[in-house]
Design a protein around this motif. Structure first.
Motif, PDB file in Angstrom:
ATOM      1  N   PHE A 154      84.742 -45.182 -28.717  1.00 18.44           N
ATOM      2  CA  PHE A 154      85.597 -46.163 -29.398  1.00 18.44           C
ATOM      3  C   PHE A 154      86.562 -45.461 -30.344  1.00 18.44           C
ATOM      4  O   PHE A 154      87.783 -45.711 -30.313  1.00 18.44           O
ATOM      5  CB  PHE A 154      84.723 -47.154 -30.163  1.00 18.44           C
ATOM      6  N   GLY A 175      91.534 -53.373 -29.981  1.00 26.09           N
ATOM      7  CA  GLY A 175      90.186 -53.035 -30.422  1.00 26.09           C
ATOM      8  C   GLY A 175      89.152 -53.757 -29.602  1.00 26.09           C
ATOM      9  O   GLY A 175      88.186 -53.164 -29.108  1.00 26.09           O
ATOM     10  N   THR A 176      89.366 -55.059 -29.384  1.00 23.97           N
ATOM     11  CA  THR A 176      88.414 -55.846 -28.607  1.00 23.97           C
ATOM     12  C   THR A 176      88.310 -55.316 -27.187  1.00 23.97           C
ATOM     13  O   THR A 176      87.222 -55.241 -26.625  1.00 23.97           O
ATOM     14  CB  THR A 176      88.861 -57.314 -28.574  1.00 23.97           C
ATOM     15  N   LEU A 196      86.290 -52.161 -27.202  1.00 26.53           N
ATOM     16  CA  LEU A 196      84.885 -52.411 -27.531  1.00 26.53           C
ATOM     17  C   LEU A 196      84.155 -53.093 -26.386  1.00 26.53           C
ATOM     18  O   LEU A 196      83.006 -52.801 -26.109  1.00 26.53           O
ATOM     19  CB  LEU A 196      84.783 -53.278 -28.778  1.00 26.53           C
ATOM     20  N   PHE A 197      84.823 -54.055 -25.746  1.00 30.19           N
ATOM     21  CA  PHE A 197      84.119 -54.877 -24.776  1.00 30.19           C
ATOM     22  C   PHE A 197      84.665 -54.742 -23.358  1.00 30.19           C
ATOM     23  O   PHE A 197      84.271 -55.488 -22.470  1.00 30.19           O
ATOM     24  CB  PHE A 197      84.133 -56.338 -25.215  1.00 30.19           C
ATOM     25  N   LEU A 244      80.850 -50.747 -26.302  1.00 26.82           N
ATOM     26  CA  LEU A 244      79.624 -51.321 -26.853  1.00 26.82           C
ATOM     27  C   LEU A 244      78.622 -51.688 -25.777  1.00 26.82           C
ATOM     28  O   LEU A 244      77.426 -51.670 -26.002  1.00 26.82           O
ATOM     29  CB  LEU A 244      79.945 -52.556 -27.689  1.00 26.82           C
ATOM     30  N   LEU A 245      79.114 -52.055 -24.590  1.00 24.07           N
ATOM     31  CA  LEU A 245      78.205 -52.540 -23.572  1.00 24.07           C
ATOM     32  C   LEU A 245      77.785 -51.453 -22.602  1.00 24.07           C
ATOM     33  O   LEU A 245      76.958 -51.664 -21.736  1.00 24.07           O
ATOM     34  CB  LEU A 245      78.848 -53.693 -22.800  1.00 24.07           C
ATOM     35  N   PRO A 295      83.410 -63.605 -19.586  1.00 25.68           N
ATOM     36  CA  PRO A 295      84.102 -62.321 -19.434  1.00 25.68           C
ATOM     37  C   PRO A 295      83.285 -61.413 -18.523  1.00 25.68           C
ATOM     38  O   PRO A 295      82.049 -61.483 -18.541  1.00 25.68           O
ATOM     39  CB  PRO A 295      84.155 -61.768 -20.853  1.00 25.68           C
ATOM     40  N   SER A 303      82.495 -58.267 -18.534  1.00 23.88           N
ATOM     41  CA  SER A 303      81.515 -57.347 -19.110  1.00 23.88           C
ATOM     42  C   SER A 303      80.258 -58.103 -19.541  1.00 23.88           C
ATOM     43  O   SER A 303      79.150 -57.588 -19.425  1.00 23.88           O
ATOM     44  CB  SER A 303      82.115 -56.571 -20.271  1.00 23.88           C
ATOM     45  N   PHE A 304      80.443 -59.344 -20.003  1.00 25.70           N
ATOM     46  CA  PHE A 304      79.259 -60.133 -20.356  1.00 25.70           C
ATOM     47  C   PHE A 304      78.432 -60.423 -19.111  1.00 25.70           C
ATOM     48  O   PHE A 304      77.200 -60.308 -19.127  1.00 25.70           O
ATOM     49  CB  PHE A 304      79.644 -61.449 -21.028  1.00 25.70           C
ATOM     50  N   MET A 329      76.469 -57.452 -17.993  1.00 32.35           N
ATOM     51  CA  MET A 329      75.363 -57.218 -18.925  1.00 32.35           C
ATOM     52  C   MET A 329      74.244 -58.232 -18.715  1.00 32.35           C
ATOM     53  O   MET A 329      73.059 -57.886 -18.767  1.00 32.35           O
ATOM     54  CB  MET A 329      75.909 -57.371 -20.340  1.00 32.35           C
TER      55      MET A 329
END
Lengths: 301, 277
Positions: B48, B120-121, B124-125, B199-200, B248, B250-251, B254
């Motif tokens: 990051f 940034g988001t 991160l994601f 993050l993920l 999303p 990435s969610f 996960m």
């Protein structure tokens, strides 16, 4: 390429006047009150965390705080309650995983890592669904000192007081169980129960710290001051006091800097905490060179 | 849903995602086996900061990603005893590095551009759906190179991971292997950051490997299983996010990964512990 905002208040080096001016804003007073409570609680709990080598669990709990806070925002509930609820639930889950006998080694770290990533993913989902969060998820992830209300400070203080009270009650057996679990178990100390209780305390402390530093930077108040203190002394009482003092210093300096600069609070607090850690390392190295016997590193393996 | 499946952005995501998942599954297995999940976590945080520093400085995001993660991997490998650094040291370092990342994020969002406020988001994601053809091809090539390199050192690495003392006695360069493996893990982290976000990424590394370790005790079978599970999770996640648009990607990836891990834990609950820690 540093940012400078002409409208921002200027730091005059006259500390008294600066603090008077800064504290004329109620939100700054609340930020300092909350920061003080958090630094004290996180310093004490963090010292035990470093001793028990549960920093990864602490990190996971702090990450779990993020979906908690995001969900609370999405549902319109109180954000500190979201932090607390998520962290305590996370602590119970970690304790349950531990109960099932997969403590230590690869299994546990894989489980914790998975819990952590899915928690972050859930938080991201909630933030995406909510859409209206100011500054996106970054305020929750990296901390902010704006908008802390008096009610939240009271909640923080009550929760923090509870954590410290419980820790004072179980402090001695916990220290014993952390230093030598086998002997403690043989002497009739309920090691496993203490482990679960400590995880809950860690959860509460993490939830508190997360509201100041943001959930990703909880380490700055939870672990770094404690690790710094353990660099300087191995004895429990001075170590605890030192951890609290260092945490307070990092938090206050961070708030002071964040007030005068446009950079996020989390960055300021971590930088001060990390500088302290480096200085402690340096001091230890110098002391070791000047002929005194170096103290053994870390706690029990 | 069928229309989504034929969109170029989805095809790109699927191609790049598959390759990245393959590499992550293999490297993740060794991370879990060597109990270095925390190191993987650190690398993701460093990613990051690296990406943000590159963006703030006006460079390509990937340059920052690779420089930061590989640099951090070498540092961690050298810092720690026999390439396995201490938890507290890692934690302290990475919390500051992450703080530094927020500093660069502030610099970037307030200085460079106002339109890319969500950079940034996305770092991160992740932004799996944002890959174009060229970036997909690069991602696939790098992921395949990582896979090949991991398979190449798989045998000695397995040996040192399982029994370092005996491996060293037999002349296996344990320390060099440890550092080399961390470098691979760093490159993998940089690669996966573009897909699922920094993050993920830990979930992509830890969940399939954790499930594989649960399901079988035999190393090579677990290694293969981990890679297969990672790829299946990526496919499942992408399909899920195509079927339910508000999720999303990435969610979704996960969520599928966590479900797989939970299923594996239920199928084979607690392994018999041979030696207490």
């Amino acid at each position: 390429m540093l940012l400078a905002d002409p409208a921002a208040p200027a730091f005059s080096w006259n500390l008294l006047a600066d603090f008077q001016q800064m504290w004329s804003y109620p939100f700054m007073v609340n930020a300092f009150r909350a920061g003080t409570v958090v630094a004290v609680v996180a310093g004490v709990v963090g010292w035990f965390t470093v001793l028990r080598r549960q920093t990864f669990a602490g990190h996971t709990l702090s990450v779990v705080a993020f979906p908690g806070a995001a969900l609370a925002t999405l549902l319109g509930l109180s954000v500190p309650l979201g932090y607390l609820g998520a962290c305590l639930a996370g602590a119970l889950v970690i304790a349950a995983l531990r109960e099932r006998g997969c403590s230590g080694g690869a299994e546990e770290s894989a489980a914790t890592g998975t819990v952590q990533a899915s928690a972050l993913a859930c938080g991201f989902l909630f933030v995406t669904l909510y859409k209206g969060l100011l500054g996106g998820p970054q305020a929750l992830l990296f901390g902010t000192f704006l908008g802390i209300t008096t009610d939240q400070v009271v909640l923080l203080a009550v929760a923090g007081g509870l954590v410290l009270a419980v820790l004072a009650l179980v402090g001695r057996p916990l220290l014993f169980a952390s230093l030598d679990p086998d002997v403690a178990a043989a002497r009739g100390v309920p090691v496993r129960l203490l482990g679960t209780a400590f995880l809950l305390l860690l959860g509460a402390a993490t939830a508190e710290a997360g509201q100041i530093t943001g959930s990703l930077l909880v380490f700055a108040l939870l672990v770094v001051p404690a690790a710094t203190a353990r660099q300087l002394t191995a004895r429990p009482a001075p170590g605890l006091a030192l951890a609290v003092l260092l945490g307070l210093a990092a938090c206050w300096l961070g708030l002071l800097t964040a007030y005068y600069q446009p950079y996020p609070l989390g960055f300021c607090v971590t930088t001060f905490a990390f500088t302290g850690y480096l200085l402690a390392h340096l001091a230890r190295a110098l002391r070791g060179r000047s002929g005194r016997t170096p103290r053994p590193t870390g706690g029990p393996a | 849903m069928t229309t989504t499946l034929h969109q170029p952005f989805f095809q790109h995501a699927l191609t790049a995602g598959t390759a990245i998942a393959l590499a992550s599954g293999l490297i993740g297995y060794f991370l879990v086996l060597r109990a270095q999940t925390f190191t993987g976590d650190t690398l993701s945080h460093v990613a990051f900061t690296g990406a943000m520093a590159a963006l703030a400085g006006g460079y390509d995001l990937r340059l920052g990603l690779y420089a930061a993660t590989i640099g951090a991997a070498v540092l961690l490998g050298l810092l720690g005893r026999r390439g396995r650094p201490d938890d507290v040291v890692i934690g302290t370092l990475f919390s500051w590095i992450l703080g530094l990342g927020t500093f660069f994020l502030t610099l970037y969002t307030t200085h460079r551009s106002t339109t890319r406020g969500n950079a940034g988001t996305s770092v991160l994601f992740g932004s799996l759906y944002g890959l174009d053809g060229v970036r997909t091809a690069t991602a696939v090539l790098i992921a395949l190179a990582l896979t090949a390199a991991t398979l190449l050192i798989a045998r000695p690495l397995l040996f040192t991971s399982l029994d370092e003392a005996v491996a060293t006695a037999r002349g296996v360069p344990a320390r060099a292997l440890g550092v080399g493996f961390l470098v691979l893990a760093g490159a993998c982290a940089a690669e996966a950051t573009q897909a699922v976000g920094s993050l993920l990424l830990l979930g992509l590394l830890a969940a399939p490997a954790g499930a594989a370790v649960r399901l079988t005790d035999r190393p090579y079978r677990a290694l293969a299983l981990s890679a297969v599970l990672a790829v299946l999770q990526m496919w499942g996640g992408l399909t899920l996010s195509a079927a339910v648009p508000p999720l999303p990607p990435s969610f979704a990836v996960m969520a599928v990964a966590a479900a797989c891990y939970a299923a594996a834990a239920l199928v084979r609950p607690a392994p018999v512990r041979r030696t207490g820690p």
